[in-house]
Design a protein around this motif. Structure first.
Motif, mmCIF file in Angstrom:
data_model
loop_
_atom_site.group_PDB
_atom_site.id
_atom_site.type_symbol
_atom_site.label_atom_id
_atom_site.label_comp_id
_atom_site.label_asym_id
_atom_site.label_seq_id
_atom_site.Cartn_x
_atom_site.Cartn_y
_atom_site.Cartn_z
ATOM 1 N N ALA A 1 -0.821 -1.462 26.318
ATOM 2 C CA ALA A 1 0.209 -1.885 25.364
ATOM 3 C C ALA A 1 0.542 -3.351 25.617
ATOM 4 C CB ALA A 1 1.465 -1.026 25.513
ATOM 5 N N TYR A 2 0.532 -4.129 24.546
ATOM 6 C CA TYR A 2 0.786 -5.569 24.601
ATOM 7 C C TYR A 2 2.203 -5.819 24.103
ATOM 8 C CZ TYR A 2 0.035 -10.567 23.491
ATOM 9 O OH TYR A 2 0.134 -11.937 23.409
ATOM 10 N N ARG A 3 3.070 -6.251 25.018
ATOM 11 C CA ARG A 3 4.484 -6.455 24.679
ATOM 12 C C ARG A 3 4.662 -7.869 24.106
ATOM 13 N NH1 ARG A 3 9.129 -4.423 28.144
ATOM 14 N NH2 ARG A 3 7.522 -4.165 29.736
ATOM 15 N N LEU A 4 5.156 -7.963 22.863
ATOM 16 C CA LEU A 4 5.413 -9.260 22.234
ATOM 17 C C LEU A 4 6.897 -9.571 22.309
ATOM 18 C CD1 LEU A 4 2.915 -7.981 20.063
ATOM 19 C CD2 LEU A 4 2.945 -10.453 19.851
ATOM 20 N N ARG B 1 8.829 -2.118 16.629
ATOM 21 C CA ARG B 1 7.648 -1.688 15.868
ATOM 22 C C ARG B 1 6.421 -1.644 16.776
ATOM 23 N NH1 ARG B 1 4.073 -4.380 11.975
ATOM 24 N NH2 ARG B 1 5.018 -6.344 12.619
ATOM 25 N N ILE B 2 5.574 -0.624 16.586
ATOM 26 C CA ILE B 2 4.335 -0.486 17.349
ATOM 27 C C ILE B 2 3.167 -0.478 16.366
ATOM 28 C CG2 ILE B 2 3.001 0.977 18.909
ATOM 29 C CD1 ILE B 2 5.621 2.032 20.014
ATOM 30 N N LYS C 1 0.202 -3.072 19.911
ATOM 31 C CA LYS C 1 1.169 -4.161 20.021
ATOM 32 C C LYS C 1 2.571 -3.592 19.896
ATOM 33 C CE LYS C 1 -1.616 -8.054 18.391
ATOM 34 N NZ LYS C 1 -1.819 -9.060 17.309
ATOM 35 N N VAL C 2 3.433 -3.976 20.821
ATOM 36 C CA VAL C 2 4.817 -3.502 20.824
ATOM 37 C C VAL C 2 5.720 -4.699 20.561
ATOM 38 C CG1 VAL C 2 6.621 -2.360 22.155
ATOM 39 C CG2 VAL C 2 4.223 -1.698 22.470
ATOM 40 N N TYR C 3 6.356 -4.706 19.401
ATOM 41 C CA TYR C 3 7.242 -5.804 19.013
ATOM 42 C C TYR C 3 8.648 -5.500 19.526
ATOM 43 C CZ TYR C 3 3.434 -7.293 15.988
ATOM 44 O OH TYR C 3 2.213 -7.715 15.507
#
Length: 538
Positions: free
Chosen positions: A202-205, A131-132, A124-126
């Protein structure tokens, strides 16, 4: 089905996009960088009003499809109809694939031909704070029951489907959300699936994520679970569904509670919590009153009482006023121990080193090399080790099976070891670059280097004081690893905090230090840096 001449089945990467043209280039580039040789890329524009069409049509080897806005499920189904691949992957336009993702999952489907899909881990990429966070869950069996308890897959782009499954199932276009979770459950109820913990995507939030509508997501996921009730055959499945409903309520209501604390969507958040988990709201109100009391005490109590509250764990962020620091036993210019705390029960840094080796113990196997002795090999490798070798710089060590300098060891053959344990040694080698190159050379393809180096540390006052050349940081180890293991996989971590560093510098023994204080990680005070590096298979 299309298959390349070299035997790799065609993989169709379907990218639905609705007004995410700003993110789309990253998604496309992540697909183009895959090392899988036989791909087609399909962008399904679900009625976007931004530059999605321009981005897609100007991108090489992209099939662009436009439809009036019908929703995510309809866009994915349109991609299925236009695709030709034997395997299908759905990548949201604001996310991206990690290197080697498609090849990893395609290998599983080619090896296990009865699978309907394979899924992996993700990160997860905040976007807001950079933050990862790694998201890994181990599930090796009973996938349908595990999915009833929660969506352990978590991110759709980690899933690679066998095309045949879409002859039986498609995405439900009546669902406003959670359509992927609905599909997983339908498939896993009837077909074998597989899950692994290699990172795929990678999941971009960010602010426009669909999952940001928490009440809507909770309503959607409970609806999905309720759809499974008529199909449950055993008490185990029924209990799994009940547990799943509790898990989802806890998960989303906790997230709503955070919104309440920050003052975001307060009315809707409170209403949803009251309906599903009213006790959480009650605890929040009680805690809030306690917090107000603590704030009053902090502002009005004398410093000695605040120090007492801090020691009791009731005031974690207390900082003494200038001139009011109580040095106690640390008010000295010499350490308690001059030998790293060995005379007080053992060094503090060994806690981090041994936890690291325990965590990676499954890689300590086959023919293993350790420096100086083989204590860690035997303790953590156990029956997995078939041959234990000990390297020592000279012949003074009767246990040594190999004599030599790890920075120049031509006598050791290439591709010799399944694992190398190199703990607290690299800082004693002036040419540590060469030592790392040797490790890479003598590891077998797929072999693992388990390495630790000191960060904040005393310098040895005994045998090693004349050759103690270096201390490291995680960034230094990362640079070194990129150069010496360029094609392999690496995981670098650091451990420590200001208390752990201070205790280690003063020579406190491990039994003297509370474990919970060691477990707190602050990357600004790195006592130990660890590296797991795997040599590429080819």
């Amino acid at each position: 089905m299309e298959t390349a001449r070299h035997g790799s089945p065609l993989v169709s990467v379907i990218i639905p996009c609705y007004n995410h043209g700003a993110f789309l280039p990253d998604a496309l580039e992540s697909v183009r960088r895959q090392d899988y040789p036989n791909l087609e890329i399909i962008v399904v524009d679900d009625g976007s009003t931004d530059n999605t069409r321009t981005v897609a049509e100007n991108s090489p080897k992209v099939q662009y499809i436009y439809q009036t806005n019908k929703g995510l499920s309809a866009a994915r189904n349109a991609g299925i109809r236009h695709s030709k691949g034997q395997y299908l992957l759905f990548l949201d336009a604001d996310d991206w694939l990690l290197p080697g993702a498609i090849k990893t999952n395609a290998n599983y489907l080619q090896q296990y031909t009865d699978l309907a899909f394979v899924s992996g881990a993700h990160e997860k990429v905040y976007v807001a704070n950079g933050r990862i966070l790694d998201e890994k869950t181990t599930v090796s069996a009973s996938h349908y029951e595990h999915l009833l308890q929660g969506n352990y897959i978590g991110m759709h782009a980690t899933v690679l489907y066998d095309r045949r499954i879409f002859d039986q199932f498609l995405f439900d276009e009546s669902l406003p959300n959670c359509e992927d979770y609905d599909l997983y459950l339908k498939i896993a109820r009837h077909h074998p699936v597989l899950h692994h913990t290699e990172k795929i995507a990678a999941y971009r939030l960010h602010n426009s994520n669909m999952s940001g509508n928490i009440p809507g997501m909770l309503q959607g996921v409970l609806k999905i679970l309720d759809r499974q009730k008529p199909h449950l055959k055993t008490d185990t499945e029924k209990n799994a569904l009940k547990k799943g409903r509790r898990n989802w309520k806890n998960y989303y209501c906790q997230a709503l509670l955070e919104q309440l604390k920050t003052g975001t969507n307060k009315s809707k958040a409170a209403t949803t919590i009251i309906w599903h988990r009213p006790e959480l709201l009650f605890k929040h109100l009680v805690t809030r009153r306690k917090t107000m009391l603590k704030t009053f005490v902090k502002r009005n109590a004398p410093d000695f009482s605040l120090r007492w509250l801090h020691k009791m764990g009731l005031s974690k962020n207390h900082v003494p006023a200038v001139g009011q620091v109580a040095f106690g036993d640390f008010s000295r210019t010499t350490p308690f121990s001059k030998c790293f705390g060995y005379d007080r029960g053992g060094p503090v840094d060994r806690y981090y080193i041994e936890n690291f080796l325990a965590l990676e113990s499954e890689n300590i196997k086959g023919r293993t090399l350790e420096i100086g002795d083989n204590a860690y090999t035997m303790a953590f490798g156990k029956t997995r080790v078939t041959k234990s070798e000990i390297l020592h710089v000279n012949d003074k060590n009767p246990q040594a099976t190999i004599i030599g300098d790890i920075s120049h060891a031509p006598q050791i053959a290439d591709n010799s070891f399944d694992c190398i344990i190199l703990t607290q040694t690299l800082h004693l080698i002036y040419d540590f670059d060469a030592a790392m190159q040797t490790c890479h050379r003598i590891l077998k393809p797929g072999g693992t280097l388990l390495l630790t180096v000191p960060g904040i540390t005393p310098i040895d006052q005994g045998e090693w004081k004349e050759t103690w050349y270096w201390s490291f940081t995680d960034k230094a180890v990362q640079k070194l690893t990129t150069k010496t293991f360029p094609e392999g996989k690496a995981k670098i971590s650091s451990f420590g905090n200001v208390f752990a560093a201070t205790a280690f510098l003063y020579g406190m023994g491990l039994p003297e230090v509370p474990r919970h204080k060691l477990d707190h990680h602050d990357p600004h005070y790195q006592v130990i840096i660890t590296l797991k590096a795997q040599k590429a298979l080819s």
